[in-house]
Write a protein that holds these residues in place. Structure first.
Motif, PDB file in Angstrom:
ATOM      1  N   LEU A 255     -63.512  51.900 -41.647  1.00 17.54           N
ATOM      2  CA  LEU A 255     -63.889  52.243 -43.021  1.00 17.54           C
ATOM      3  C   LEU A 255     -64.875  51.186 -43.503  1.00 17.54           C
ATOM      4  N   ASN A 256     -64.473  49.940 -43.420  1.00 11.56           N
ATOM      5  CA  ASN A 256     -65.336  48.835 -43.812  1.00 11.56           C
ATOM      6  C   ASN A 256     -64.759  47.580 -43.188  1.00 11.56           C
ATOM      7  N   SER A 257     -65.466  46.999 -42.270  1.00 10.20           N
ATOM      8  CA  SER A 257     -64.952  45.844 -41.551  1.00 10.20           C
ATOM      9  C   SER A 257     -66.100  44.923 -41.152  1.00 10.20           C
ATOM     10  N   THR A 258     -65.939  43.646 -41.411  1.00 12.99           N
ATOM     11  CA  THR A 258     -66.975  42.703 -40.988  1.00 12.99           C
ATOM     12  C   THR A 258     -67.093  42.693 -39.466  1.00 12.99           C
ATOM     13  N   CYS A 259     -65.980  42.895 -38.780  1.00 10.93           N
ATOM     14  CA  CYS A 259     -66.038  42.955 -37.315  1.00 10.93           C
ATOM     15  C   CYS A 259     -66.857  44.154 -36.847  1.00 10.93           C
ATOM     16  N   ALA A 260     -66.727  45.272 -37.523  1.00 12.10           N
ATOM     17  CA  ALA A 260     -67.524  46.445 -37.151  1.00 12.10           C
ATOM     18  C   ALA A 260     -69.010  46.167 -37.387  1.00 12.10           C
ATOM     19  N   PHE A 261     -69.334  45.430 -38.446  1.00 17.22           N
ATOM     20  CA  PHE A 261     -70.731  45.043 -38.657  1.00 17.22           C
ATOM     21  C   PHE A 261     -71.205  44.139 -37.519  1.00 17.22           C
ATOM     22  N   GLU A 262     -70.343  43.252 -37.052  1.00 13.91           N
ATOM     23  CA  GLU A 262     -70.713  42.407 -35.907  1.00 13.91           C
ATOM     24  C   GLU A 262     -70.965  43.255 -34.674  1.00 13.91           C
ATOM     25  N   ALA A 263     -70.076  44.208 -34.411  1.00 20.15           N
ATOM     26  CA  ALA A 263     -70.259  45.087 -33.255  1.00 20.15           C
ATOM     27  C   ALA A 263     -71.580  45.850 -33.369  1.00 20.15           C
ATOM     28  N   PHE A 264     -71.894  46.306 -34.564  1.00 17.08           N
ATOM     29  CA  PHE A 264     -73.167  46.987 -34.793  1.00 17.08           C
ATOM     30  C   PHE A 264     -74.329  46.045 -34.485  1.00 17.08           C
ATOM     31  N   GLY A 265     -74.231  44.805 -34.947  1.00 16.14           N
ATOM     32  CA  GLY A 265     -75.269  43.811 -34.682  1.00 16.14           C
ATOM     33  C   GLY A 265     -75.436  43.514 -33.204  1.00 16.14           C
ATOM     34  N   TRP A 266     -74.363  43.622 -32.435  1.00 17.24           N
ATOM     35  CA  TRP A 266     -74.441  43.421 -30.977  1.00 17.24           C
ATOM     36  C   TRP A 266     -75.154  44.573 -30.284  1.00 17.24           C
ATOM     37  N   GLY A 267     -75.216  45.713 -30.994  1.00 16.67           N
ATOM     38  CA  GLY A 267     -75.795  46.903 -30.374  1.00 16.67           C
ATOM     39  C   GLY A 267     -74.746  47.923 -29.969  1.00 16.67           C
ATOM     40  N   ASN A 268     -73.483  47.679 -30.298  1.00 14.39           N
ATOM     41  CA  ASN A 268     -72.432  48.652 -29.989  1.00 14.39           C
ATOM     42  C   ASN A 268     -72.551  49.864 -30.899  1.00 14.39           C
ATOM     43  N   LYS A 269     -72.111  50.993 -30.383  1.00 16.59           N
ATOM     44  CA  LYS A 269     -72.065  52.195 -31.213  1.00 16.59           C
ATOM     45  C   LYS A 269     -70.950  52.039 -32.235  1.00 16.59           C
ATOM     46  N   VAL A 270     -71.283  52.304 -33.503  1.00 22.96           N
ATOM     47  CA  VAL A 270     -70.334  52.125 -34.602  1.00 22.96           C
ATOM     48  C   VAL A 270     -70.428  53.328 -35.531  1.00 22.96           C
ATOM     49  N   LEU A 271     -69.280  53.745 -36.051  1.00 21.57           N
ATOM     50  CA  LEU A 271     -69.244  54.774 -37.085  1.00 21.57           C
ATOM     51  C   LEU A 271     -68.437  54.243 -38.262  1.00 21.57           C
ATOM     52  N   PHE A 272     -69.135  53.999 -39.375  1.00 19.74           N
ATOM     53  CA  PHE A 272     -68.487  53.581 -40.620  1.00 19.74           C
ATOM     54  C   PHE A 272     -68.151  54.836 -41.414  1.00 19.74           C
ATOM     55  N   CYS A 273     -66.904  54.954 -41.811  1.00 19.04           N
ATOM     56  CA  CYS A 273     -66.417  56.153 -42.502  1.00 19.04           C
ATOM     57  C   CYS A 273     -65.883  55.771 -43.879  1.00 19.04           C
TER      58      CYS A 273
ATOM     59  N   GLN B  95     -70.062  51.789 -49.285  1.00 23.80           N
ATOM     60  CA  GLN B  95     -71.170  52.423 -48.576  1.00 23.80           C
ATOM     61  C   GLN B  95     -71.909  51.380 -47.748  1.00 23.80           C
ATOM     62  N   THR B  96     -72.441  51.792 -46.621  1.00 26.54           N
ATOM     63  CA  THR B  96     -73.150  50.879 -45.733  1.00 26.54           C
ATOM     64  C   THR B  96     -74.628  51.242 -45.662  1.00 26.54           C
ATOM     65  N   PRO B  97     -75.491  50.249 -45.532  1.00 28.13           N
ATOM     66  CA  PRO B  97     -76.933  50.505 -45.445  1.00 28.13           C
ATOM     67  C   PRO B  97     -77.370  50.765 -44.002  1.00 28.13           C
ATOM     68  N   LEU B  98     -76.698  51.700 -43.352  1.00 30.64           N
ATOM     69  CA  LEU B  98     -76.947  51.947 -41.934  1.00 30.64           C
ATOM     70  C   LEU B  98     -77.552  53.328 -41.721  1.00 30.64           C
ATOM     71  N   PRO B  99     -78.133  53.550 -40.545  1.00 32.75           N
ATOM     72  CA  PRO B  99     -78.676  54.879 -40.246  1.00 32.75           C
ATOM     73  C   PRO B  99     -77.583  55.948 -40.361  1.00 32.75           C
ATOM     74  N   ASP B 100     -78.015  57.152 -40.669  1.00 34.99           N
ATOM     75  CA  ASP B 100     -77.095  58.267 -40.865  1.00 34.99           C
ATOM     76  C   ASP B 100     -76.169  58.480 -39.670  1.00 34.99           C
ATOM     77  N   ILE B 101     -76.664  58.247 -38.484  1.00 39.31           N
ATOM     78  CA  ILE B 101     -75.848  58.464 -37.288  1.00 39.31           C
ATOM     79  C   ILE B 101     -74.630  57.540 -37.251  1.00 39.31           C
ATOM     80  N   CYS B 102     -74.682  56.437 -37.987  1.00 38.53           N
ATOM     81  CA  CYS B 102     -73.623  55.424 -37.962  1.00 38.53           C
ATOM     82  C   CYS B 102     -72.716  55.448 -39.187  1.00 38.53           C
ATOM     83  N   SER B 103     -72.912  56.384 -40.078  1.00 42.53           N
ATOM     84  CA  SER B 103     -72.102  56.352 -41.299  1.00 42.53           C
ATOM     85  C   SER B 103     -71.828  57.757 -41.811  1.00 42.53           C
TER      86      SER B 103
END
Length: 187
Positions: A92-110, A119-127
């Protein structure tokens, strides 16, 4: 899934929207896991043995044999191990998920809380912010099918903005080098 499992809050409490969002996310994940015959690993949140048992029981009841739990209590770096072993990180909202996103891992923020704060400032595919199973399923299926190089290309600008991760020189190495340099200069 990065656990946002929380203790219940009274109706109207500032955190009650988050709690409803977490519950809604778990329902969507459970349906997806059941329909797609996939498994799920969960980075647990609890930091003491008693709360960890409650959290573990909750997720075992929700997902059954399809779940692998990464305990946090007495298990350093378990959240990172869980994220590294996952094909997609869901939160839903996690600093660790933001880190994973920064590493290049696939992430889905819900963000299913109904609160724009999450809300996250990420591409549509990730949120996503709709509590609709078909939207959730389509997002996950798209992420699963997307080639990793294509994913990184689609998300590289936001990933660099959120975290300038360099796999050749991770943060702990950079910090160590700075400390050693400072020590040399002090002598």
């Amino acid at each position: 899934l990065i656990s946002d499992q929380l203790l219940p809050f009274p109706k109207g409490h500032v955190m009650s929207k988050l709690e409803r969002g977490v519950d809604a996310l778990h329902v969507l994940v459970r349906q997806y896991v059941a329909e797609s015959q996939t498994s799920i690993c969960i980075a647990m949140r609890s930091t003491n043995e008693q709360d960890q048992q409650v959290e573990s029981d909750y997720f075992m009841n929700l997902f059954g044999h399809r779940v692998e739990l990464f305990e946090r209590y007495n298990a350093p770096w378990s959240t990172y191990r869980a994220m590294e072993s996952s094909s997609i990180v869901i939160a839903l909202n996690s600093t660790c998920a933001f880190e994973a996103f920064g590493w290049g891992n696939k992430v889905l923020f819900c963000n299913l809380s109904g609160d724009d704060f999450f809300q996250t400032p990420l591409p549509d595919i990730c949120s996503m912010n709709q509590n609709e199973y078909t939207v959730f399923k389509n997002k996950l299926d798209s992420l699963r099918e997307l080639n990793m190089n294509d994913y990184k290309e689609l998300t590289k600008v936001q990933a660099q903005y959120i975290m300038k991760y360099d796999p050749e020189k991770p943060a702990h190495i950079k910090i160590r080098e700075k400390i050693l340099l400072h020590c040399k200069l002090s002598n």
